[in-house]
Motif scaffolding. Structure first.
Motif, PDB file in Angstrom:
ATOM      1  N   ARG A  55       0.843  -1.132  -0.144  1.00 53.31           N
ATOM      2  CA  ARG A  55      -0.060  -0.013   0.003  1.00 53.31           C
ATOM      3  C   ARG A  55       0.840   1.349  -0.056  1.00 53.31           C
ATOM      4  O   ARG A  55       2.030   1.207   0.575  1.00 53.31           O
ATOM      5  CB  ARG A  55      -1.037   0.104   1.144  1.00 53.31           C
ATOM      6  N   VAL A  56       0.396   2.521  -0.624  1.00 51.61           N
ATOM      7  CA  VAL A  56       1.037   3.604  -0.503  1.00 51.61           C
ATOM      8  C   VAL A  56       0.436   4.453   0.705  1.00 51.61           C
ATOM      9  O   VAL A  56      -0.764   4.174   1.060  1.00 51.61           O
ATOM     10  CB  VAL A  56       0.627   4.293  -1.668  1.00 51.61           C
ATOM     11  N   VAL A  57       1.458   4.665   1.652  1.00 49.12           N
ATOM     12  CA  VAL A  57       0.889   5.074   2.976  1.00 49.12           C
ATOM     13  C   VAL A  57       1.265   6.824   2.962  1.00 49.12           C
ATOM     14  O   VAL A  57       0.434   7.511   3.795  1.00 49.12           O
ATOM     15  CB  VAL A  57       2.067   4.713   4.132  1.00 49.12           C
ATOM     16  N   SER A  58       1.827   7.222   2.107  1.00 44.82           N
ATOM     17  CA  SER A  58       1.938   8.911   1.924  1.00 44.82           C
ATOM     18  C   SER A  58       2.303   9.129   0.425  1.00 44.82           C
ATOM     19  O   SER A  58       3.132   8.524  -0.212  1.00 44.82           O
ATOM     20  CB  SER A  58       2.795   9.413   2.916  1.00 44.82           C
ATOM     21  N   CYS A  59       1.832  10.410   0.201  1.00 46.34           N
ATOM     22  CA  CYS A  59       2.008  10.936  -1.384  1.00 46.34           C
ATOM     23  C   CYS A  59       2.335  12.446  -1.133  1.00 46.34           C
ATOM     24  O   CYS A  59       1.301  13.316  -0.381  1.00 46.34           O
ATOM     25  CB  CYS A  59       0.907  10.453  -2.112  1.00 46.34           C
ATOM     26  N   THR A  60       3.323  12.842  -1.573  1.00 49.35           N
ATOM     27  CA  THR A  60       3.533  14.337  -1.705  1.00 49.35           C
ATOM     28  C   THR A  60       3.749  14.628  -3.250  1.00 49.35           C
ATOM     29  O   THR A  60       4.389  13.891  -3.980  1.00 49.35           O
ATOM     30  CB  THR A  60       5.086  14.597  -1.121  1.00 49.35           C
ATOM     31  N   ALA A  61       2.962  15.706  -3.657  1.00 52.19           N
ATOM     32  CA  ALA A  61       2.948  16.050  -5.051  1.00 52.19           C
ATOM     33  C   ALA A  61       3.593  17.280  -5.250  1.00 52.19           C
ATOM     34  O   ALA A  61       3.301  18.477  -4.594  1.00 52.19           O
ATOM     35  CB  ALA A  61       1.334  16.101  -5.246  1.00 52.19           C
ATOM     36  N   CYS A  62       4.463  17.368  -6.085  1.00 47.26           N
ATOM     37  CA  CYS A  62       5.212  18.753  -6.418  1.00 47.26           C
ATOM     38  C   CYS A  62       4.939  19.098  -8.019  1.00 47.26           C
ATOM     39  O   CYS A  62       5.227  18.315  -8.977  1.00 47.26           O
ATOM     40  CB  CYS A  62       6.908  18.429  -6.521  1.00 47.26           C
ATOM     41  N   PRO A  63       4.231  19.899  -8.168  1.00 47.55           N
ATOM     42  CA  PRO A  63       3.954  20.558  -9.585  1.00 47.55           C
ATOM     43  C   PRO A  63       5.159  20.617 -10.481  1.00 47.55           C
ATOM     44  O   PRO A  63       6.334  21.062  -9.971  1.00 47.55           O
ATOM     45  CB  PRO A  63       3.225  22.050  -9.221  1.00 47.55           C
ATOM     46  N   ILE A  64       5.158  20.305 -11.750  1.00 48.96           N
ATOM     47  CA  ILE A  64       6.296  20.419 -12.596  1.00 48.96           C
ATOM     48  C   ILE A  64       5.858  20.931 -13.880  1.00 48.96           C
ATOM     49  O   ILE A  64       4.608  20.769 -14.023  1.00 48.96           O
ATOM     50  CB  ILE A  64       7.152  19.134 -12.731  1.00 48.96           C
ATOM     51  N   GLY A  65       6.548  21.370 -14.794  1.00 47.15           N
ATOM     52  CA  GLY A  65       6.528  21.643 -16.155  1.00 47.15           C
ATOM     53  C   GLY A  65       5.635  22.992 -16.250  1.00 47.15           C
ATOM     54  O   GLY A  65       5.226  23.565 -15.267  1.00 47.15           O
ATOM     55  N   THR A  66       5.221  23.107 -17.425  1.00 49.86           N
ATOM     56  CA  THR A  66       4.632  24.478 -18.037  1.00 49.86           C
ATOM     57  C   THR A  66       3.553  24.105 -18.745  1.00 49.86           C
ATOM     58  O   THR A  66       2.931  24.858 -19.696  1.00 49.86           O
ATOM     59  CB  THR A  66       5.597  25.225 -18.786  1.00 49.86           C
ATOM     60  N   GLY A  67       2.871  22.912 -18.509  1.00 50.33           N
ATOM     61  CA  GLY A  67       1.668  22.431 -19.352  1.00 50.33           C
ATOM     62  C   GLY A  67       0.545  23.482 -19.349  1.00 50.33           C
ATOM     63  O   GLY A  67       0.126  24.046 -18.121  1.00 50.33           O
ATOM     64  N   GLN A  68      -0.084  23.533 -20.412  1.00 53.03           N
ATOM     65  CA  GLN A  68      -1.156  24.590 -20.636  1.00 53.03           C
ATOM     66  C   GLN A  68      -2.545  23.957 -20.668  1.00 53.03           C
ATOM     67  O   GLN A  68      -3.674  24.611 -20.874  1.00 53.03           O
ATOM     68  CB  GLN A  68      -0.834  25.508 -21.735  1.00 53.03           C
ATOM     69  N   VAL A  69      -2.691  22.502 -20.725  1.00 55.82           N
ATOM     70  CA  VAL A  69      -4.073  22.077 -21.010  1.00 55.82           C
ATOM     71  C   VAL A  69      -4.406  21.011 -19.603  1.00 55.82           C
ATOM     72  O   VAL A  69      -5.225  21.028 -19.287  1.00 55.82           O
ATOM     73  CB  VAL A  69      -4.128  21.217 -22.264  1.00 55.82           C
ATOM     74  N   ALA A  70      -3.123  20.385 -19.318  1.00 53.78           N
ATOM     75  CA  ALA A  70      -3.368  19.507 -17.992  1.00 53.78           C
ATOM     76  C   ALA A  70      -2.384  19.962 -17.030  1.00 53.78           C
ATOM     77  O   ALA A  70      -1.562  20.646 -17.198  1.00 53.78           O
ATOM     78  CB  ALA A  70      -3.128  18.078 -18.166  1.00 53.78           C
ATOM     79  N   ASP A  71      -2.628  19.883 -15.777  1.00 52.78           N
ATOM     80  CA  ASP A  71      -1.524  20.109 -14.623  1.00 52.78           C
ATOM     81  C   ASP A  71      -1.019  18.667 -14.548  1.00 52.78           C
ATOM     82  O   ASP A  71      -1.316  17.381 -14.481  1.00 52.78           O
ATOM     83  CB  ASP A  71      -2.398  20.430 -13.446  1.00 52.78           C
ATOM     84  N   THR A  72       0.616  18.875 -14.195  1.00 57.79           N
ATOM     85  CA  THR A  72       1.658  17.692 -14.103  1.00 57.79           C
ATOM     86  C   THR A  72       1.991  17.925 -12.880  1.00 57.79           C
ATOM     87  O   THR A  72       2.590  18.974 -12.442  1.00 57.79           O
ATOM     88  CB  THR A  72       2.423  17.743 -15.242  1.00 57.79           C
ATOM     89  N   TYR A  73       2.165  16.828 -12.163  1.00 53.04           N
ATOM     90  CA  TYR A  73       2.917  16.707 -10.834  1.00 53.04           C
ATOM     91  C   TYR A  73       3.720  15.452 -10.683  1.00 53.04           C
ATOM     92  O   TYR A  73       3.460  14.429 -11.291  1.00 53.04           O
ATOM     93  CB  TYR A  73       1.801  16.385  -9.744  1.00 53.04           C
ATOM     94  N   ARG A  74       4.845  15.548  -9.903  1.00 50.80           N
ATOM     95  CA  ARG A  74       5.782  14.518  -9.723  1.00 50.80           C
ATOM     96  C   ARG A  74       5.154  14.108  -8.290  1.00 50.80           C
ATOM     97  O   ARG A  74       4.956  14.917  -7.465  1.00 50.80           O
ATOM     98  CB  ARG A  74       7.019  14.823  -9.673  1.00 50.80           C
TER      99      ARG A  74
END
Length: 381
Positions: A55-74
């Motif tokens: 199981r995944v017990v924690s998730c941290t999202a970092c915005p990346i890139g310069t997408g203009q239609v969708a949002d992209t996260y690591r």
């Protein structure tokens, strides 16, 4: 057009802890409507074929890139069993900007990318990120693709353009993409696969006419005068240009350019599959050479690149000639200018986006003028 999702780019802005196991676990949708829906429970379900009972017990999202239609996260992931799965993935989710979500609905970008990774990606001999999960909800427009993190791969910079080696690698990947489903009737039957019909061509012509006014107001002082003139004259020809497309169809990327190419282990990896369509393959080739290479280098290399493209296709057993490829390469040189005009009006405006659209328009316009692409336009409808 995403503006470059930069899936392998390291770093990024400050991460946001999306959640720990036990938080917001109930009722998480299969297709998220925003990054807030990407919880540890959602990640566990999405990655289940890969991580098994872990199981995944924690998730941290970092915005990346310069997408203009969708949002992209690591996504930085922690598991209840160390090493159970990848320490990071890249998630693409609906944009937080309303105008970008509207543009995505009009262009069906989320549906197309989800369908591509589900139905076509496993069949292609092309270097692209592995997809761990793909989801789209037609009723709400919610979507996500959960992708392999390509870091430390780096994107090619659209404004700088490809060098000769990067360009050759990209052309090889492009020919492999097109060769896999060349004249394949099954592709056209995929329910999400776009194709151009008369109504669509007429609608695009109207959109190009309306967008061109805004485009020239916004970028006119950045364009070469003859390119601005070509942009102003082109919209009445758009419907005929889109409908007159002789030759076999195949799976095309639709936005095959430098920002969507990652350099990984000496090989080009192709990202951002929101614009896939069923069209003649050389449309992608003309778009790549017209907009992702400085004009001087493009003039020096384009003969060799068209021959390389045809050679790789012939190696896949496809009967094409250098001469036919060259004619179509000229014919479709106007496609990049059309993309710049229309896409710049649909997506959220950014400083980098402005520079990118102006550079693209100048390069694509110069490309079409150099090749006298207008001479191959059919009579107006």
């Amino acid at each position: 057009m995403s503006g470059g999702e930069r899936l392998g780019e390291q770093g990024g802005r400050r991460g946001v802890l999306v959640g720990r196991l036990g938080e917001h676990d109930q009722g998480a949708p299969a297709a998220p409507s925003s990054i807030k829906d990407i919880t540890p429970a959602w990640c566990t379900r999405a990655l289940a074929p890969l991580i098994g009972p872990a199981r995944v017990v924690s998730c941290t999202a970092c915005p990346i890139g310069t997408g203009q239609v969708a949002d992209t996260y690591r996504l930085h992931l922690v598991y209840d069993r160390p090493g159970a799965g990848p320490p990071s993935c890249v998630a693409k989710v609906p944009s937080g900007d309303r105008s970008s979500r509207v543009a995505a609905a009009v262009t069906r970008s989320y549906e197309i990318e989800s369908g591509f990774y589900r139905d076509l990606a496993p069949t292609l001999p092309v270097s692209l990120p592995a997809c761990h999960h793909s989801a789209f909800d037609a009723a709400t427009g919610a979507y996500a693709v959960l992708l392999e993190d390509l870091a430390p791969a780096r994107p090619v910079d659209q404004l700088v353009g490809c060098d000769a080696d990067q360009l050759a690698g990209a052309v090889v990947e492009l020919a492999r993409l097109h060769g896999a489903h060349w004249a394949d009737p099954g592709v056209a039957g995929l329910p999400w696969m776009p194709h151009t019909d008369r109504a669509g061509a007429t609608g695009m012509a109207g959109l190009a006419t309306a967008s061109c006014r805004r485009f020239l107001r916004r970028y006119g002082d950045r364009l070469d005068p003859d390119v601005a003139e070509l942009a102003e004259r082109f919209p009445p020809d758009v419907a005929g240009y889109l409908l007159h497309r002789p030759g076999p169809r195949t799976v095309v990327h639709g936005d095959f350019r430098a920002d969507n190419l990652m350099v990984r282990d000496g090989r080009i990896t192709v990202v951002d599959w929101q614009t896939v369509a069923h069209e003649p393959g050389v449309t992608d080739l003309a778009y790549l050479l017209g907009g992702s290479v400085r004009s001087e280098l493009r003039r020096e290399l384009e003969d060799d690149m068209v021959r390389l493209y045809a050679e790789v296709l012939r190696g896949s057993g496809i009967a094409v000639t250098d001469g036919a490829c060259w004619t179509d390469y000229r014919r479709y040189a106007l496609g990049g200018l059309l993309m710049a005009i229309v896409a710049s009006a649909l997506v959220v405006r950014t400083e980098r986006g402005d520079g990118m659209f102006a550079a693209m328009a100048n390069r694509h316009g110069r490309h079409a003028l150099d090749l006298d692409a207008r001479a191959l336009l059919p009579a107006r409808l």
